[in-house]
Design an enzyme around this catalytic site. Structure first.
Site, PDB file in Angstrom:
ATOM      1  N   ARG A  51      20.414   4.349  26.589  1.00 43.29           N
ATOM      2  CA  ARG A  51      19.569   4.473  25.394  1.00 43.29           C
ATOM      3  C   ARG A  51      18.243   5.093  25.837  1.00 43.29           C
ATOM      4  O   ARG A  51      17.973   5.216  27.032  1.00 43.29           O
ATOM      5  CB  ARG A  51      19.394   3.135  24.652  1.00 43.29           C
ATOM      6  CG  ARG A  51      19.497   1.894  25.450  1.00 43.29           C
ATOM      7  CD  ARG A  51      18.371   1.699  26.394  1.00 43.29           C
ATOM      8  NE  ARG A  51      17.126   1.928  25.701  1.00 43.29           N
ATOM      9  CZ  ARG A  51      16.030   2.367  26.244  1.00 43.29           C
ATOM     10  NH1 ARG A  51      16.004   2.666  27.531  1.00 43.29           N
ATOM     11  NH2 ARG A  51      14.932   2.537  25.553  1.00 43.29           N
ATOM     12  N   GLY A  52      17.434   5.476  24.842  1.00 41.49           N
ATOM     13  CA  GLY A  52      16.207   6.199  25.164  1.00 41.49           C
ATOM     14  C   GLY A  52      16.456   7.689  24.995  1.00 41.49           C
ATOM     15  O   GLY A  52      17.467   8.223  25.474  1.00 41.49           O
ATOM     16  N   ALA A  53      15.505   8.370  24.327  1.00 35.79           N
ATOM     17  CA  ALA A  53      15.755   9.736  23.870  1.00 35.79           C
ATOM     18  C   ALA A  53      16.225  10.690  24.978  1.00 35.79           C
ATOM     19  O   ALA A  53      17.230  11.390  24.826  1.00 35.79           O
ATOM     20  CB  ALA A  53      14.490  10.288  23.209  1.00 35.79           C
ATOM     21  N   ARG A  91      24.385   8.677  17.489  1.00 37.28           N
ATOM     22  CA  ARG A  91      23.133   8.062  17.030  1.00 37.28           C
ATOM     23  C   ARG A  91      22.344   9.127  16.255  1.00 37.28           C
ATOM     24  O   ARG A  91      22.357  10.303  16.639  1.00 37.28           O
ATOM     25  CB  ARG A  91      22.310   7.519  18.205  1.00 37.28           C
ATOM     26  CG  ARG A  91      22.984   6.311  18.865  1.00 37.28           C
ATOM     27  CD  ARG A  91      22.060   5.536  19.774  1.00 37.28           C
ATOM     28  NE  ARG A  91      21.055   4.795  19.041  1.00 37.28           N
ATOM     29  CZ  ARG A  91      20.023   4.184  19.629  1.00 37.28           C
ATOM     30  NH1 ARG A  91      19.876   4.242  20.940  1.00 37.28           N
ATOM     31  NH2 ARG A  91      19.138   3.514  18.911  1.00 37.28           N
ATOM     32  N   GLN A 197      13.946  -4.075  24.611  1.00 36.81           N
ATOM     33  CA  GLN A 197      13.871  -3.045  25.660  1.00 36.81           C
ATOM     34  C   GLN A 197      12.623  -3.222  26.523  1.00 36.81           C
ATOM     35  O   GLN A 197      12.627  -2.866  27.694  1.00 36.81           O
ATOM     36  CB  GLN A 197      13.857  -1.640  25.032  1.00 36.81           C
ATOM     37  CG  GLN A 197      15.181  -1.204  24.461  1.00 36.81           C
ATOM     38  CD  GLN A 197      15.279  -1.470  22.976  1.00 36.81           C
ATOM     39  OE1 GLN A 197      14.662  -2.413  22.469  1.00 36.81           O
ATOM     40  NE2 GLN A 197      16.039  -0.675  22.262  1.00 36.81           N
ATOM     41  N   ASP A 238      11.147   9.301  19.787  1.00 37.92           N
ATOM     42  CA  ASP A 238      12.535   9.725  19.639  1.00 37.92           C
ATOM     43  C   ASP A 238      12.637  11.034  18.866  1.00 37.92           C
ATOM     44  O   ASP A 238      13.612  11.767  19.017  1.00 37.92           O
ATOM     45  CB  ASP A 238      13.336   8.612  18.957  1.00 37.92           C
ATOM     46  CG  ASP A 238      13.336   7.379  19.844  1.00 37.92           C
ATOM     47  OD1 ASP A 238      14.220   7.265  20.695  1.00 37.92           O
ATOM     48  OD2 ASP A 238      12.402   6.568  19.740  1.00 37.92           O
ATOM     49  N   ASN A 248       9.365   6.442  16.512  1.00 37.61           N
ATOM     50  CA  ASN A 248       9.595   5.707  17.758  1.00 37.61           C
ATOM     51  C   ASN A 248      10.142   4.327  17.381  1.00 37.61           C
ATOM     52  O   ASN A 248      10.293   3.985  16.210  1.00 37.61           O
ATOM     53  CB  ASN A 248       8.301   5.595  18.576  1.00 37.61           C
ATOM     54  CG  ASN A 248       8.571   5.153  20.002  1.00 37.61           C
ATOM     55  OD1 ASN A 248       9.463   5.686  20.648  1.00 37.61           O
ATOM     56  ND2 ASN A 248       7.841   4.178  20.496  1.00 37.61           N
ATOM     57  N   LYS A 249      10.425   3.546  18.402  1.00 36.21           N
ATOM     58  CA  LYS A 249      11.041   2.230  18.202  1.00 36.21           C
ATOM     59  C   LYS A 249      10.304   1.417  17.142  1.00 36.21           C
ATOM     60  O   LYS A 249       9.076   1.428  17.067  1.00 36.21           O
ATOM     61  CB  LYS A 249      11.042   1.491  19.544  1.00 36.21           C
ATOM     62  CG  LYS A 249      11.656   0.115  19.535  1.00 36.21           C
ATOM     63  CD  LYS A 249      13.055   0.085  18.977  1.00 36.21           C
ATOM     64  CE  LYS A 249      14.015   1.003  19.699  1.00 36.21           C
ATOM     65  NZ  LYS A 249      15.310   1.167  18.983  1.00 36.21           N
TER      66      LYS A 249
END
Ligand code: MRU
Length: 355
Positions: A51-53, A91, A197, A238, A248-249
């Site tokens: 995960r993570g862009a 995603r 995270q 992201d 973003n998150k």
């Protein structure tokens, strides 16, 4: 970056197998997972093994390379196009995923009917995407490092360190540079519910690099900002819209609002592959809504060494689970990219955007 002293990337390809760190097992267990087929690699994105862009982008590129290697000569281009659809459906929010798929597709299409060249080009493009991500993040550290002076107290949300990319990370790269230059930064790590995270990944990374930090519940961030214990905020992204709005998150927007209320500079760090020049504003960024179990349950290691999930909400309570939010450009002090720090304005974004 190093894991127990060994230089390690989050994801890489050996032959036709994609190998990656199994992120849901961190911070208690470090394991590498092998993914032999592009469908396995695509599933690793949707299930958030990776995960993570930036890491998602590199993984998507490798998945496309695997698809090209496995596609039969008859119907080669159709098979690769079908794989692109599968990978893009994993995603919805991280722009790097779509950028990577497009970049591999372009490389394949440029080879026409020379299928040997097309397969080689797909692998080379995927490798370039991963190497480019690592190089961009290192450059983000060089540009952002001076923002982190001696003893600076940095707040961050989610994980935008090297685990979210191929190496170095975005938001944490300036912190790592400051640390290596002896400026002893301190990081407030938002826990980042529901998937934690921050608590699981950012804290683990910072510990590996010996950076001083404290994990705090998400709702403690405002307290530390109001009481003068945060000097600046750096988060990742992201997707960045053409007007400078930033996805973003979930929880990033709240952090930005409280930072603004307390006069604390709020920076976003991202490679230019995260910019979506075709997206006019944050209102048009697709926001992923994930399953309610992520809110109703939490996962962790029991004292007996078992990885278990426990329910924290009443059985009869439902939940909502947006994975991202949008922070308006007006709240962003600057965007730290591999090309330098630019204002979160249409002009600033246009000066560094790439296709
Ligand atoms: O849902 P995730 O873990 O893939 O989301 C990652 C993020 O949103 C992070 O906020 C990160 O900071 C963006 S930078 C890769």
């Amino acid at each position: 970056m190093k894991v127990n002293g060994t230089p390690t990337r989050t994801v890489w390809m050996e032959g036709s197998t994609v190998r990656m760190i199994n992120q849901p097992l961190l911070p208690h267990r470090f394991e590498i997972v092998d993914l032999p087929a592009y469908t396995d690699t695509a599933r690793s994105i949707s299930t958030m093994v990776v995960r993570g862009a930036g890491a998602i982008g590199a993984t998507a590129g490798y998945a496309m390379a695997q698809a090209a290697l496995a596609a039969p000569d008859a119907g080669f281009h159709d098979a690769v196009a079908e794989a692109a659809k599968v990978v893009q459906a994993t995603r919805p929010t991280a722009q790097n995923l779509f950028y990577a798929v497009r970049r591999v597709l372009r490389a394949v299409e440029a080879c026409g009917d020379d299928l040997t060249a097309a397969r080689e080009a797909a692998v080379a493009a995927a490798q370039d995407i991963a190497d480019d991500d690592a190089a961009c993040c290192e450059a983000i550290g060089r540009h952002g490092g001076p923002l982190v002076p001696e003893g600076a107290r940095v707040s961050t949300h989610c994980n935008a360190g090297w685990l979210a990319f191929v190496d170095w990370g975005s938001a944490l790269s300036p912190v790592y540079v400051a640390q290596r230059q002896g400026r002893r930064p301190f990081v407030w790590v938002d826990e980042t519910r529901p998937r934690s995270q921050g608590a699981r990944l950012t804290a683990w990374e910072l510990a590996q690099e010996g950076v001083a930090h404290a994990v705090i519940a998400d709702n403690a961030t405002g307290h530390y900002m109001r009481t003068g214990q945060v000097d600046l905020v750096i988060v990742g992204s992201d997707r960045i819209a053409a007007n400078g709005d930033v996805a973003n998150k979930i929880g990033t927007y709240s952090s930005a609002v409280v930072a603004a209320a307390n006069g604390i500079p709020f920076y976003v760090a991202a490679p230019t592959t995260t910019i979506d020049p075709d997206c006019p504003s944050g209102d048009r960024i697709p926001i992923e809504e994930r399953g309610q179990d992520e809110v109703c349950y939490t996962w962790g290691w029991s004292d007996e060494g078992r990885f278990i999930r426990v329910r924290t909400t009443p059985n009869q309570s439902g939940a909502r689970n947006p994975a991202f939010d949008v922070t308006p450009a007006a709240l962003v002090a600057g965007i730290i990219t591999e090309k330098g720090i630019v204002p979160a304005t249409p002009e600033g974004i246009a000066s560094v955007a790439r296709r």
